[in-house]
Design a protein around this motif. Structure first.
Motif, PDB file in Angstrom:
ATOM      1  N   UNK A  67      -8.204   5.834  -1.656  1.00  0.00           N
ATOM      2  CA  UNK A  67      -9.523   5.372  -2.110  1.00  0.00           C
ATOM      3  C   UNK A  67      -9.413   4.589  -3.414  1.00  0.00           C
ATOM      4  N   UNK A  68      -8.473   4.967  -4.289  1.00  0.00           N
ATOM      5  CA  UNK A  68      -8.284   4.250  -5.556  1.00  0.00           C
ATOM      6  C   UNK A  68      -7.745   2.843  -5.300  1.00  0.00           C
ATOM      7  N   UNK A  69      -6.909   2.689  -4.286  1.00  0.00           N
ATOM      8  CA  UNK A  69      -6.393   1.363  -3.943  1.00  0.00           C
ATOM      9  C   UNK A  69      -7.535   0.455  -3.510  1.00  0.00           C
ATOM     10  N   UNK A  70      -8.390   0.964  -2.619  1.00  0.00           N
ATOM     11  CA  UNK A  70      -9.509   0.148  -2.132  1.00  0.00           C
ATOM     12  C   UNK A  70     -10.492  -0.138  -3.269  1.00  0.00           C
ATOM     13  N   UNK A 105      -7.235   3.617   5.240  1.00  0.00           N
ATOM     14  CA  UNK A 105      -7.057   2.517   4.294  1.00  0.00           C
ATOM     15  C   UNK A 105      -6.236   1.389   4.920  1.00  0.00           C
ATOM     16  N   UNK A 106      -5.166   1.747   5.624  1.00  0.00           N
ATOM     17  CA  UNK A 106      -4.341   0.722   6.270  1.00  0.00           C
ATOM     18  C   UNK A 106      -5.148  -0.053   7.312  1.00  0.00           C
ATOM     19  N   UNK A 107      -5.935   0.665   8.113  1.00  0.00           N
ATOM     20  CA  UNK A 107      -6.737  -0.006   9.136  1.00  0.00           C
ATOM     21  C   UNK A 107      -7.776  -0.933   8.499  1.00  0.00           C
ATOM     22  N   UNK A 108      -8.368  -0.502   7.394  1.00  0.00           N
ATOM     23  CA  UNK A 108      -9.361  -1.335   6.711  1.00  0.00           C
ATOM     24  C   UNK A 108      -8.726  -2.608   6.167  1.00  0.00           C
ATOM     25  N   UNK A 109      -7.520  -2.484   5.606  1.00  0.00           N
ATOM     26  CA  UNK A 109      -6.844  -3.658   5.050  1.00  0.00           C
ATOM     27  C   UNK A 109      -6.357  -4.587   6.160  1.00  0.00           C
ATOM     28  N   UNK A 110      -5.914  -4.020   7.277  1.00  0.00           N
ATOM     29  CA  UNK A 110      -5.515  -4.860   8.409  1.00  0.00           C
ATOM     30  C   UNK A 110      -6.715  -5.636   8.953  1.00  0.00           C
ATOM     31  N   UNK A 111      -7.888  -5.028   8.888  1.00  0.00           N
ATOM     32  CA  UNK A 111      -9.089  -5.728   9.315  1.00  0.00           C
ATOM     33  C   UNK A 111      -9.334  -6.949   8.420  1.00  0.00           C
ATOM     34  N   UNK A 126       0.836  -1.204   0.000  1.00  0.00           N
ATOM     35  CA  UNK A 126       0.000   0.000   0.000  1.00  0.00           C
ATOM     36  C   UNK A 126       0.867   1.249   0.000  1.00  0.00           C
ATOM     37  N   UNK A 127       1.924   1.251   0.814  1.00  0.00           N
ATOM     38  CA  UNK A 127       2.821   2.404   0.881  1.00  0.00           C
ATOM     39  C   UNK A 127       3.500   2.646  -0.468  1.00  0.00           C
ATOM     40  N   UNK A 161     -14.386  -4.561   2.288  1.00  0.00           N
ATOM     41  CA  UNK A 161     -13.782  -3.519   1.439  1.00  0.00           C
ATOM     42  C   UNK A 161     -14.744  -2.346   1.250  1.00  0.00           C
ATOM     43  N   UNK A 162     -16.023  -2.643   1.091  1.00  0.00           N
ATOM     44  CA  UNK A 162     -17.004  -1.571   0.910  1.00  0.00           C
ATOM     45  C   UNK A 162     -17.063  -0.689   2.155  1.00  0.00           C
ATOM     46  N   UNK A 163     -17.049  -1.323   3.311  1.00  0.00           N
ATOM     47  CA  UNK A 163     -17.019  -0.563   4.562  1.00  0.00           C
ATOM     48  C   UNK A 163     -15.723   0.242   4.654  1.00  0.00           C
ATOM     49  N   UNK A 164     -14.619  -0.364   4.245  1.00  0.00           N
ATOM     50  CA  UNK A 164     -13.340   0.349   4.270  1.00  0.00           C
ATOM     51  C   UNK A 164     -13.328   1.552   3.350  1.00  0.00           C
ATOM     52  N   UNK A 165     -13.940   1.417   2.171  1.00  0.00           N
ATOM     53  CA  UNK A 165     -13.981   2.543   1.234  1.00  0.00           C
ATOM     54  C   UNK A 165     -14.775   3.703   1.816  1.00  0.00           C
ATOM     55  N   UNK A 166     -15.902   3.412   2.449  1.00  0.00           N
ATOM     56  CA  UNK A 166     -16.683   4.473   3.091  1.00  0.00           C
ATOM     57  C   UNK A 166     -15.865   5.179   4.167  1.00  0.00           C
ATOM     58  N   UNK A 167     -15.107   4.409   4.933  1.00  0.00           N
ATOM     59  CA  UNK A 167     -14.278   4.997   5.985  1.00  0.00           C
ATOM     60  C   UNK A 167     -13.173   5.875   5.390  1.00  0.00           C
ATOM     61  N   UNK A 168     -12.550   5.404   4.302  1.00  0.00           N
ATOM     62  CA  UNK A 168     -11.484   6.181   3.660  1.00  0.00           C
ATOM     63  C   UNK A 168     -12.031   7.493   3.122  1.00  0.00           C
TER      64      UNK A 168
END
Length: 532
Positions: free
Chosen positions: A289-292, A359-365, A278-279, A342-349
């Motif tokens: 957001x584009x990554x997610x 984004x990092x927290x969403x992917x770690x989840x 990701x980094x 991922x959908x929840x992560x995108x909303x958070x981002x």
């Protein structure tokens, strides 16, 4: 003395449709208008709705030409195929016909602007068959302006037509809607846009890779104008031609190969590798957001491959091969869980003050959940007495109850919000949200939803008042047609179907169905119950 070169015209203006035949993806509307013109059953007012760039204003201008065209010989009548060469067609096309008046309601919102239109409509035209008023973005008119227009809109002078265009039809008063014949212009499909862009680049003499055209068509989100603007930028960006790689870089899209590598790391539970990937993408200029979104597209592609969906022209052969391999290894339940995470992560981002960290927290989840059993498997283990790892049992535990003090903490999720309404005497609103509202954005106290079916006209107002009553906070509720999550009802149905499919895929069940071909699955955990 050499002639001065003509100024450059952007593609969106150069290739603006000039006839109904050039409109893309609006066949139903053209057919209806054609029948109305041929039978002489023309309404006095039309309302054109649809997303930006789909062709509302262009349609209004073409209709003005169709109504006033006299043909090359000057003897023709209203036609669905205006000639484009008579005085009326050319003057309307060039915006100089005094009987076709265009007004942008975004900058003319007042009652005086409407009175001027009414005064003009009462005067005899200057020669055209119909006096046509085109009011763009009509939803921007003030309440008084709408009221001033109502009577004239209902009983306009003879040979006067009103063509209203809007992107937000829900803001147009019902009293206006009831006086207009409404046409909903559809979003243009990515396939139709890609084919249209291919014709444009051929006329422009530019080389563009088919995959690049597919990416531009997808980024346009149903808007021909947006797509042509992106194409214009891509042509300027590429010196010798336009490649898919250049378009990805220009749009800030994550490289598909990098996305697949990141997805593999997530599924393998490699937290450090995922964070490093990701980094790396972020350092290259790709937005979190584009990554997610890239991961969401990959999960969608894998799911389509699993159910035998058609090939996406924007996918390379390597991508299709990778998706097919993943589809053979991942079950429906795992894919649906990935999609929801991922959908929840995108909303958070999108709503976070720190998008990269979100984004990092969403992917770690996702990494944490990669080796977690789904609820059905967990229930089977518990019922059989099999030991469940502490990590799995913790993940399956019921979420803590919502805080009772609303002003200290608003409902953390949309589901919690619906439960709060249900538990505070707002059962009807809670049911409407549960069954018919797909979440576009949930960032308390802001809520944006996309209705799965038409909701009552006072729904937005009633929901805003109810949310304030239940939570104590002033909410902003928006209705849009942007992409959204499935409704809660749809999510429950998908989960039930995934659970059913998991049971059917079990080796014992599969063997039993082979022995008894007519056997049916009558009952299973998670099946919807209906009262008699």
């Amino acid at each position: 003395m050499s002639e001065s070169p003509q100024p450059y015209r952007v593609l969106a203006r150069k290739y603006r449709p000039q006839s109904f035949g050039e409109l893309i993806g609006q066949d139903a509307m053209v057919r209806t208008l054609g029948n109305a013109i041929r039978r002489g059953r023309l309404a006095h007012a039309f309302l054109l709705t649809g997303v930006r760039g789909v062709g509302k204003t262009s349609t209004a201008r073409i209709m003005a030409k169709a109504l006033n065209c006299v043909g090359p010989d000057g003897q023709g009548g209203p036609t669905i195929d205006p000639c484009g060469v008579c005085e009326y067609c050319t003057s309307i096309m060039e915006g100089r016909n005094v009987d076709v008046i265009e007004m942008d309601a975004a900058s003319h919102t007042g009652v005086d602007d409407m009175r001027s239109i009414i005064d003009i409509s009462r005067n005899t035209g200057f020669g055209a068959r119909f006096q046509v008023f085109i009011i763009d973005e009509v939803h921007m008119l003030s309440k008084n302006a709408f009221n001033a227009l109502l009577k004239t809109l209902e009983e306009p002078p003879e040979n006067t037509k009103f063509l209203l265009a809007t992107t937000e039809v829900n803001k147009v008063p019902v009293t206006v809607l009831s006086r207009c014949q409404r046409f909903d212009l559809r979003r243009i499909s990515a396939e139709q846009l890609a084919a249209h862009f291919a014709e444009v680049v051929q006329k422009e003499g530019v080389t563009v890779e088919p995959e690049a055209l597919a990416l531009i068509a997808r980024a346009a989100e149903g808007s021909a104008r947006d797509g042509l603007s992106i194409l214009d930028q891509a042509i300027a960006h590429g010196a010798e031609g336009v490649t898919a790689e250049q378009v990805r870089g220009m749009l800030g899209l994550s490289d598909r190969g990098a996305v697949r590598r990141l997805l593999a790391l997530l599924l393998a539970g490699d937290a450090q590798g995922a964070l490093a990937a990701v980094k790396e993408q972020h350092n290259l200029g790709v937005e979190p957001s584009a990554i997610v979104r890239g991961l969401l597209e990959s999960v969608h592609g894998i799911t389509r491959a699993k159910v035998g969906g058609g090939d996406d022209p924007a996918q390379s052969a390597e991508e299709r091969e990778a998706y097919a391999e993943w589809a053979s290894r991942l079950g429906h339940a795992a894919l649906h869980r990935l999609w929801q995470l991922l959908l929840k992560g995108l909303n958070e981002v999108n709503s976070a003050a720190m998008p990269m960290e979100a984004a990092e927290m969403a992917l770690l989840r996702i990494v944490h959940a990669s080796d977690m059993p789904d609820p059905g498997t967990l229930m089977e283990k518990l019922m059989s007495g099999e030991a469940v790892p502490a990590r799995a049992s913790a993940s399956a535990a019921a979420p803590p109850p919502e805080p009772q003090t609303a002003m200290l903490a608003l409902p953390a999720t949309f589901e919690a919000l619906v439960r709060a309404l249900q538990g505070n005497g707002k059962a009807l609103l809670a049911q409407q949200l549960h069954d018919y509202a797909g979440v576009v954005r949930y960032a308390p106290p802001a809520l944006e939803i996309r209705p799965a079916k038409p909701l009552p006209g006072d729904f937005q107002r009633d929901l805003t008042a109810a949310l304030k009553s239940v939570t104590g906070a002033q909410w902003t509720v928006a209705i849009s047609d942007a992409p959204s999550e499935p409704t809660l009802l749809e999510q429950e149905k998908m989960a039930a179907e995934a659970n059913r499919q998991k049971i059917l895929d079990h080796p014992i069940v599969s063997a039993a169905r082979e022995v008894f071909p007519g056997a049916e699955l009558i009952d299973y955990p998670g099946k919807e119950r209906r009262s008699a």
